[in-house]
Motif scaffolding. Structure first.
Motif, mmCIF file in Angstrom:
data_model
loop_
_atom_site.group_PDB
_atom_site.id
_atom_site.type_symbol
_atom_site.label_atom_id
_atom_site.label_comp_id
_atom_site.label_asym_id
_atom_site.label_seq_id
_atom_site.Cartn_x
_atom_site.Cartn_y
_atom_site.Cartn_z
ATOM 1 N N ALA A 176 -0.624 5.696 -18.719
ATOM 2 C CA ALA A 176 -1.506 5.986 -17.520
ATOM 3 C C ALA A 176 -2.077 4.857 -16.713
ATOM 4 C CB ALA A 176 -2.999 6.485 -18.452
ATOM 5 N N ALA A 177 -2.133 3.756 -17.320
ATOM 6 C CA ALA A 177 -2.610 2.368 -16.299
ATOM 7 C C ALA A 177 -1.462 2.058 -15.511
ATOM 8 C CB ALA A 177 -2.515 1.170 -17.437
ATOM 9 N N ILE A 178 -0.151 2.424 -15.761
ATOM 10 C CA ILE A 178 0.984 2.199 -14.941
ATOM 11 C C ILE A 178 0.788 2.886 -13.986
ATOM 12 C CG2 ILE A 178 3.478 1.927 -14.565
ATOM 13 C CD1 ILE A 178 3.684 0.766 -17.343
ATOM 14 N N LEU A 179 0.738 4.313 -13.942
ATOM 15 C CA LEU A 179 0.602 5.320 -13.043
ATOM 16 C C LEU A 179 -0.466 5.027 -12.133
ATOM 17 C CD1 LEU A 179 1.804 8.501 -15.024
ATOM 18 C CD2 LEU A 179 3.116 7.333 -13.105
ATOM 19 N N GLN A 226 0.842 -1.176 -0.105
ATOM 20 C CA GLN A 226 0.087 -0.133 -0.004
ATOM 21 C C GLN A 226 0.855 1.358 0.062
ATOM 22 O OE1 GLN A 226 -2.846 0.186 3.225
ATOM 23 N NE2 GLN A 226 -4.217 -1.455 2.100
ATOM 24 N N GLN A 227 0.456 2.281 -0.908
ATOM 25 C CA GLN A 227 1.207 3.615 -0.836
ATOM 26 C C GLN A 227 0.340 4.681 -0.889
ATOM 27 O OE1 GLN A 227 4.374 3.948 -1.034
ATOM 28 N NE2 GLN A 227 4.810 1.730 -1.122
ATOM 29 N N PRO A 228 0.791 5.784 -0.307
ATOM 30 C CA PRO A 228 0.001 6.964 -0.471
ATOM 31 C C PRO A 228 -0.434 7.286 -1.744
ATOM 32 C CG PRO A 228 1.594 7.239 1.032
ATOM 33 C CD PRO A 228 1.969 6.061 0.267
ATOM 34 N N TYR A 229 -1.699 7.675 -1.819
ATOM 35 C CA TYR A 229 -2.254 8.113 -3.531
ATOM 36 C C TYR A 229 -1.713 9.511 -3.763
ATOM 37 C CZ TYR A 229 -5.994 8.006 -7.129
ATOM 38 O OH TYR A 229 -6.522 7.867 -8.241
ATOM 39 N N ILE A 230 -1.090 9.451 -4.982
ATOM 40 C CA ILE A 230 -0.669 10.721 -5.534
ATOM 41 C C ILE A 230 -1.552 11.027 -6.836
ATOM 42 C CG2 ILE A 230 1.320 11.970 -6.339
ATOM 43 C CD1 ILE A 230 1.769 10.863 -3.542
#
Length: 364
Positions: free
Chosen positions: A358-361, A26-30
């Protein structure tokens, strides 16, 4: 306080929220998609939570909660008018869902005539400021320069070519693709010299720059503007069309029903004055309260400080992106020009489809 000494993160909800990735972490959403929708302000959340216990019917009750809700709704309307420097004696604020609905409403309500039935728009418009006009009038598109800016020379040519026929110029205040700012006040002067009126789509502009509609006797005044709250840190389904009161005093509303009338008999109807005539049904009071709270927060920061802070971030992003191999930036990539644009940066990663990037980011 200068913008470069401020950290605005604490003003927003959810910036540190972690989301799951495909690898199980899990990572903070940018959020790189603020041009589409912005995160909510904490002050908006607080204003809505404080209002909800008192929520009731607007304009249709005498109880305390109804009176308070009506006051809050009308106070929000006045906040919008003040924010865009509109004179309530000359302009009215009509609440709706968003900019798209606002422009569609104007397309239905604008008093086109057989002689004046041309809408001059441009090739940089969002569909919301293009398709509604195609259904209501003859639509002419002004061209763009090779770097994506409005071709103002072509604007002048089309205005002259359709002299006496142009009823309305419908132009974006800021591009959601390139971040370019249009010279709306200068375009307004040219439009009025041609005896036409102007609508500015301020969906992208209003959260980033001060909007000044100006008095109607000013040659550079704006006749109509449209805004969306979800682009102004207030995602509660509200937007506004601010426009000439004299236009909305005439004609039948495009939606008819409760709240739009003064008198109804079995054989006749007397429509209410603006803005009630164009706000059929129970209004989105919570959305209006949220928008007013967002406006209050922006005004407390100062739109000049907002613009300066964004320019600093944009310049930094342009410099860092250009230092990365394989990145092509479209439009103006000069970081020294960051004050003259918004922080929208169109780019391409060499050798990779934009869909895949876009899908990767977005997912990885």
């Amino acid at each position: 306080m200068p913008a470069n000494n401020q950290n605005f993160r604490h003003l927003f909800v959810g910036l540190d929220t972690a989301v799951p990735l495909h690898n199980g972490t899990q990572q903070p959403y940018i959020n790189l998609d603020n041009a589409a929708s912005t995160p909510p302000l904490a002050s908006v959340q607080s204003a809505v939570n404080g209002f909800l216990p008192f929520y009731s019917s607007v304009h249709r009750g005498t109880g305390f909660k109804s009176q308070l809700s009506t006051h809050a709704y009308e106070a929000a309307r006045q906040a919008v008018l003040r924010f865009v420097k509109a004179d309530p004696a000359e302009h009215t604020c009509i609440f709706g869902k968003n900019t798209t609905e606002a422009i569609n409403k104007l397309a239905h309500r604008f008093p086109f005539t057989e002689e004046r039935n041309v809408v001059l728009t441009s090739g940089m418009e969002h569909h919301s400021n293009d398709l509604p006009w195609r259904a209501s009038a003859r639509t002419v598109h002004v061209g763009l320069t090779s770097d994506g800016r409005l071709d103002e020379a072509d604007f002048d040519r089309q205005l002259a070519r359709y002299a006496g026929q142009v009823a309305l110029v419908a132009i974006t205040g800021a591009s959601n693709v390139t971040g370019y700012l249009n010279p709306i006040q200068r375009l307004a002067r040219k439009t009025h010299a041609a005896e036409a009126q102007i609508l500015v789509d301020c969906a992208q502009l209003a959260p980033h720059r001060r909007v000044d509609m100006r008095p109607l006797d000013d040659p550079e005044h704006l006749d109509f503007i449209a805004i969306s709250a979800h682009k102004m840190y207030a995602p509660f389904g509200s937007g506004a069309l601010v426009g000439r009161r004299d236009v909305f005093t005439q004609g039948d509303p495009d939606m008819q029903g409760g709240g739009t009338v003064e008198i109804v008999t079995l054989d006749d109807v007397v429509w209410a004055g603006p803005p009630d005539r164009d706000e059929a049904g129970s209004p989105n009071t919570v959305g209006a309260v949220a928008l007013a709270a967002a406006i209050a927060q922006l005004e407390s920061i100062g739109m000049e400080a907002v613009a300066a802070h964004e320019a600093k971030l944009t310049a930094h992003a342009l410099e860092r992106l250009q230092s990365m191999p394989g990145i092509q930036i479209y439009g103006d990539n000069n970081s020294q020009n960051a004050t003259q644009r918004l922080g929208v940066i169109p780019l391409q990663v060499s050798g990779i489809s934009h869909f895949k990037v876009a899908a990767i980011l977005g997912n990885e």
